[in-house]
Structures are given as C-alpha cells and as structure tokens.
Scaffold this motif. Structure first.
Motif, PDB file in Angstrom:
ATOM      1  N   ALA A 155       0.843  -1.196   0.000  1.00 20.46           N
ATOM      2  CA  ALA A 155       0.000   0.000   0.000  1.00 20.46           C
ATOM      3  C   ALA A 155       0.873   1.239   0.000  1.00 20.46           C
ATOM      4  O   ALA A 155       1.866   1.312   0.733  1.00 20.46           O
ATOM      5  CB  ALA A 155      -0.931   0.013   1.208  1.00 20.46           C
ATOM      6  N   ALA A 156       0.522   2.207  -0.832  1.00 21.82           N
ATOM      7  CA  ALA A 156       1.269   3.466  -0.942  1.00 21.82           C
ATOM      8  C   ALA A 156       0.294   4.637  -0.953  1.00 21.82           C
ATOM      9  O   ALA A 156      -0.839   4.510  -1.428  1.00 21.82           O
ATOM     10  CB  ALA A 156       2.108   3.473  -2.218  1.00 21.82           C
ATOM     11  N   ALA A 157       0.748   5.770  -0.424  1.00 22.69           N
ATOM     12  CA  ALA A 157      -0.006   7.023  -0.496  1.00 22.69           C
ATOM     13  C   ALA A 157       0.735   7.958  -1.436  1.00 22.69           C
ATOM     14  O   ALA A 157       1.946   8.152  -1.289  1.00 22.69           O
ATOM     15  CB  ALA A 157      -0.155   7.652   0.884  1.00 22.69           C
ATOM     16  N   ILE A 158      -0.003   8.534  -2.397  1.00 23.16           N
ATOM     17  CA  ILE A 158       0.606   9.305  -3.485  1.00 23.16           C
ATOM     18  C   ILE A 158      -0.181  10.593  -3.694  1.00 23.16           C
ATOM     19  O   ILE A 158      -1.419  10.563  -3.766  1.00 23.16           O
ATOM     20  CB  ILE A 158       0.610   8.470  -4.787  1.00 23.16           C
ATOM     21  CG1 ILE A 158       1.362   7.149  -4.570  1.00 23.16           C
ATOM     22  CG2 ILE A 158       1.218   9.258  -5.940  1.00 23.16           C
ATOM     23  CD1 ILE A 158       1.136   6.130  -5.673  1.00 23.16           C
ATOM     24  N   PRO A 159       0.478  11.753  -3.801  1.00 23.76           N
ATOM     25  CA  PRO A 159      -0.248  13.002  -4.046  1.00 23.76           C
ATOM     26  C   PRO A 159      -0.817  13.075  -5.470  1.00 23.76           C
ATOM     27  O   PRO A 159      -0.221  12.577  -6.423  1.00 23.76           O
ATOM     28  CB  PRO A 159       0.820  14.083  -3.841  1.00 23.76           C
ATOM     29  CG  PRO A 159       1.909  13.420  -3.077  1.00 23.76           C
ATOM     30  CD  PRO A 159       1.903  11.990  -3.535  1.00 23.76           C
ATOM     31  N   TRP A 160      -1.939  13.732  -5.552  1.00 23.99           N
ATOM     32  CA  TRP A 160      -2.618  13.972  -6.817  1.00 23.99           C
ATOM     33  C   TRP A 160      -2.699  15.486  -7.006  1.00 23.99           C
ATOM     34  O   TRP A 160      -2.695  16.234  -6.024  1.00 23.99           O
ATOM     35  CB  TRP A 160      -4.021  13.351  -6.757  1.00 23.99           C
ATOM     36  CG  TRP A 160      -4.881  13.545  -7.958  1.00 23.99           C
ATOM     37  CD1 TRP A 160      -4.530  13.392  -9.265  1.00 23.99           C
ATOM     38  CD2 TRP A 160      -6.263  13.894  -7.957  1.00 23.99           C
ATOM     39  NE1 TRP A 160      -5.610  13.629 -10.079  1.00 23.99           N
ATOM     40  CE2 TRP A 160      -6.695  13.938  -9.294  1.00 23.99           C
ATOM     41  CE3 TRP A 160      -7.187  14.172  -6.951  1.00 23.99           C
ATOM     42  CZ2 TRP A 160      -7.993  14.250  -9.669  1.00 23.99           C
ATOM     43  CZ3 TRP A 160      -8.489  14.478  -7.315  1.00 23.99           C
ATOM     44  CH2 TRP A 160      -8.884  14.508  -8.662  1.00 23.99           C
ATOM     45  N   ARG A 161      -2.755  15.937  -8.232  1.00 25.31           N
ATOM     46  CA  ARG A 161      -2.779  17.381  -8.486  1.00 25.31           C
ATOM     47  C   ARG A 161      -4.011  17.763  -9.300  1.00 25.31           C
ATOM     48  O   ARG A 161      -3.935  18.010 -10.501  1.00 25.31           O
ATOM     49  CB  ARG A 161      -1.513  17.807  -9.228  1.00 25.31           C
ATOM     50  CG  ARG A 161      -1.392  19.320  -9.364  1.00 25.31           C
ATOM     51  CD  ARG A 161      -0.087  19.714 -10.031  1.00 25.31           C
ATOM     52  NE  ARG A 161       0.077  21.154 -10.070  1.00 25.31           N
ATOM     53  CZ  ARG A 161       1.183  21.774 -10.451  1.00 25.31           C
ATOM     54  NH1 ARG A 161       2.232  21.074 -10.822  1.00 25.31           N
ATOM     55  NH2 ARG A 161       1.255  23.086 -10.453  1.00 25.31           N
ATOM     56  N   PRO A 162      -5.176  17.838  -8.653  1.00 26.97           N
ATOM     57  CA  PRO A 162      -6.357  18.288  -9.386  1.00 26.97           C
ATOM     58  C   PRO A 162      -6.251  19.767  -9.718  1.00 26.97           C
ATOM     59  O   PRO A 162      -5.503  20.511  -9.086  1.00 26.97           O
ATOM     60  CB  PRO A 162      -7.498  18.030  -8.403  1.00 26.97           C
ATOM     61  CG  PRO A 162      -6.855  18.134  -7.072  1.00 26.97           C
ATOM     62  CD  PRO A 162      -5.462  17.601  -7.246  1.00 26.97           C
ATOM     63  N   GLU A 163      -6.995  20.161 -10.706  1.00 35.56           N
ATOM     64  CA  GLU A 163      -7.000  21.567 -11.115  1.00 35.56           C
ATOM     65  C   GLU A 163      -7.402  22.445  -9.934  1.00 35.56           C
ATOM     66  O   GLU A 163      -8.377  22.186  -9.241  1.00 35.56           O
ATOM     67  CB  GLU A 163      -7.999  21.770 -12.267  1.00 35.56           C
ATOM     68  CG  GLU A 163      -7.904  23.127 -12.926  1.00 35.56           C
ATOM     69  CD  GLU A 163      -6.598  23.327 -13.699  1.00 35.56           C
ATOM     70  OE1 GLU A 163      -6.161  24.487 -13.816  1.00 35.56           O
ATOM     71  OE2 GLU A 163      -6.046  22.320 -14.175  1.00 35.56           O
ATOM     72  N   GLY A 164      -6.602  23.467  -9.671  1.00 36.68           N
ATOM     73  CA  GLY A 164      -6.954  24.419  -8.634  1.00 36.68           C
ATOM     74  C   GLY A 164      -6.530  24.046  -7.234  1.00 36.68           C
ATOM     75  O   GLY A 164      -6.875  24.750  -6.282  1.00 36.68           O
TER      76      GLY A 164
END
Length: 291
Positions: A155-164
């Motif tokens: 299991a890994a936690a990964i940042p996401w970059r949604p608009e805004g």
C-alpha cells in the motif's frame, strides 16, 4: 542542472544529500508533519491489513512514518524494517523508536529501487509519500513483489494534483511574483511531488511487477496551519526544490518571497488566523499472487 536531466544514480545521490540536509528539520517539525499527514499512516495500515505478528517493510520512511505506527499495530510478535535513502533521516527514526520503547523496529539504509532483503520475507510493504520521488518505479515495484510472501500486501499514499489545488497555486504565485521559473510539470520518471498524479500509470506499473488485486482509493487531507508564517516556514524548511531556487537569492529577495507568499495565502486564511486548505491524493494497493 535540473533533476530530470540527471542519470538515476546522480538523482539518488542528489536526493540523499537533500534529504540528509533536511533530516533535522523533519524531526523538529514531526508534530506538524503528523498533523498534516498522520492520517495517511492509518489509511495505509488499514489497506495493507496490518495485524498482530506481521513483518512489515516501510520504504522511504524518513524520520519514521509510517514505520512507527506499524510497529504499534504489529506488536512485540511482529517486526518492522524502516528504510530510507538518507542515513540522517534513519538516525532520527531509530531515536524515535527507542524513545517509544519499540524494540520491534529495525532501521536500514536502503534504496527503494534495490530492496536488500530475502525473497518472500515480509507480509506487507508500505510507502507514505515516497514513490513519486523514485526515478525508476518499475525497479522498486519489482523488488516489492519479490520480498512479499505469497498473498502479501502493498500500500502506498501518493499526491494527486487536481486543477486548482491550493499548494501548487500558492507556490506558483510566489515564484511568479519573484520572476522565478515555475516548477517543471509533473511526469513519471521525473521525480517530484506530483510526478505520479496519474493513477493509471501507477496501476499499470503494479501490474507489470506481477502484483494483483490492484486498487486505487482517493483521499482528501485537511491541511491546517496556525498562521501563514507557520505554513511558509514549513514549506521553506522541507521543500528541497524551492530551497534550491532560493539558495542563491539575496536576503532582500528572500524577504520579498516571504511577503509574496503570505499575500498569496489570503483566500485560505480563516477568521482565527489559521490557513486551511485541502490536499488531494490516492492510495494505491495491491498484493502478490498466492500462487
């Protein structure tokens, strides 16, 4: 020279130096870090189904997270191997384990892309906010498959970059105010906070590694800093690329940066003076086939 133009070995050498230079800052701000990201450790433990007696490997543990949370969960009959590229980070992880009387934690300096453990030696592998800094993801996930027992979990936690999203907007606004070049766009193989924002890329890599039951689960963090200055001090202490860009700046330019950064936080400053904004990401989970 930018990180993305370097060969993988050179990237790692630069990362080792960068993380080592920040180890004391991470340790000093560990309570603030856990206030922002501690919930991710619990999410990882649940997704990987960590239980009493498990043998757990934590990749890129920094100053000890989520390794220490896993050690509490597995108890004295289990064990946790906390690993990181930076020996300075690991020294603080070991210090925290000793302070917490966690005798089931071992620390090992280890490259996540070259896991130095026997085959089928752990029940679970965790990685909190580390995969996106690896130049060769396939090598890391191949190693994960190898060291997991049949049926073992990852299991890994990964940042996401949604608009805004607030954080990239804040950093972009402050760099723009100073006439500094923006951060390079995120992309797989180009280590950076949002390099694995495309979850489909990670899922494909997990499958290439031979892992099964691949799942993605979004998460949202409630970031809370007591003031714009607390957020900015935190950012400047822990963000290596930003520190590198400001390293050659004059004292006056750094003061200008602080002024611009504090001004940029205005949309997220609440009546109590705290700055609050959401951070988004996803958990990626998988398992080694039973057969």
């Amino acid at each position: 020279m930018t990180t993305e133009s370097l060969a993988p070995d050179a990237v790692k050498a630069r990362q080792r130096a960068g993380w080592s230079s920040q180890a004391r800052e991470f340790y000093a701000r560990r309570a603030l870090i856990e206030r922002q990201w501690g919930v991710l450790s619990e999410g990882l433990l649940e997704l990987a189904r960590i239980t009493t007696g498990d043998r757990v490997l934590d990749l890129a543990c920094g100053v000890g997270d989520p390794a220490l949370a896993a050690a509490d969960r597995v108890g004295p009959t289990g064990s946790v191997i906390a690993t990181d590229l930076s020996p300075d980070m690991l020294a603080f992880a070991a210090q925290r384990a000793a302070a917490g009387c966690l005798g089931n934690v071992e620390v090992h300096e280890m490259d996540a892309e070259a896991i130095d453990l026997p085959d089928a030696s752990v029940d679970a592998v965790l990685c909190r906010l580390g995969l996106m800094f690896l130049p060769e993801l396939d090598a890391a996930l191949g190693g994960v498959h190898r060291v997991l027992v049949p049926g073992g979990r990852f299991a890994a936690a990964i940042p996401w970059r949604p608009e805004g999203q607030a954080m990239p907007r804040l950093i972009g606004a402050t760099l723009d105010a100073l006439g500094l070049a923006p951060m390079p766009p995120p992309a797989p193989g180009r280590p950076g906070i949002f390099s694995l924002a495309d979850a489909s890329f990670v899922c494909a890599a997990l499958e290439r590694a031979g892992l099964v039951d691949v799942r993605v689960q979004p998460y949202t963090l409630a970031h809370d800093y007591r003031s714009p200055d607390e957020w900015l001090d935190f950012l400047m202490a822990l963000n290596v690329p930003l520190r590198e860009r400001l390293a050659a700046a004059s004292g006056e330019r750094v003061r200008e940066f602080r002024t611009a950064a504090v001004a940029a936080t205005a949309p997220w400053v609440r009546e109590d003076g705290h700055i609050r904004f959401a951070g988004h990401g996803y958990y990626a989970a998988a398992a080694r086939p039973v057969r």
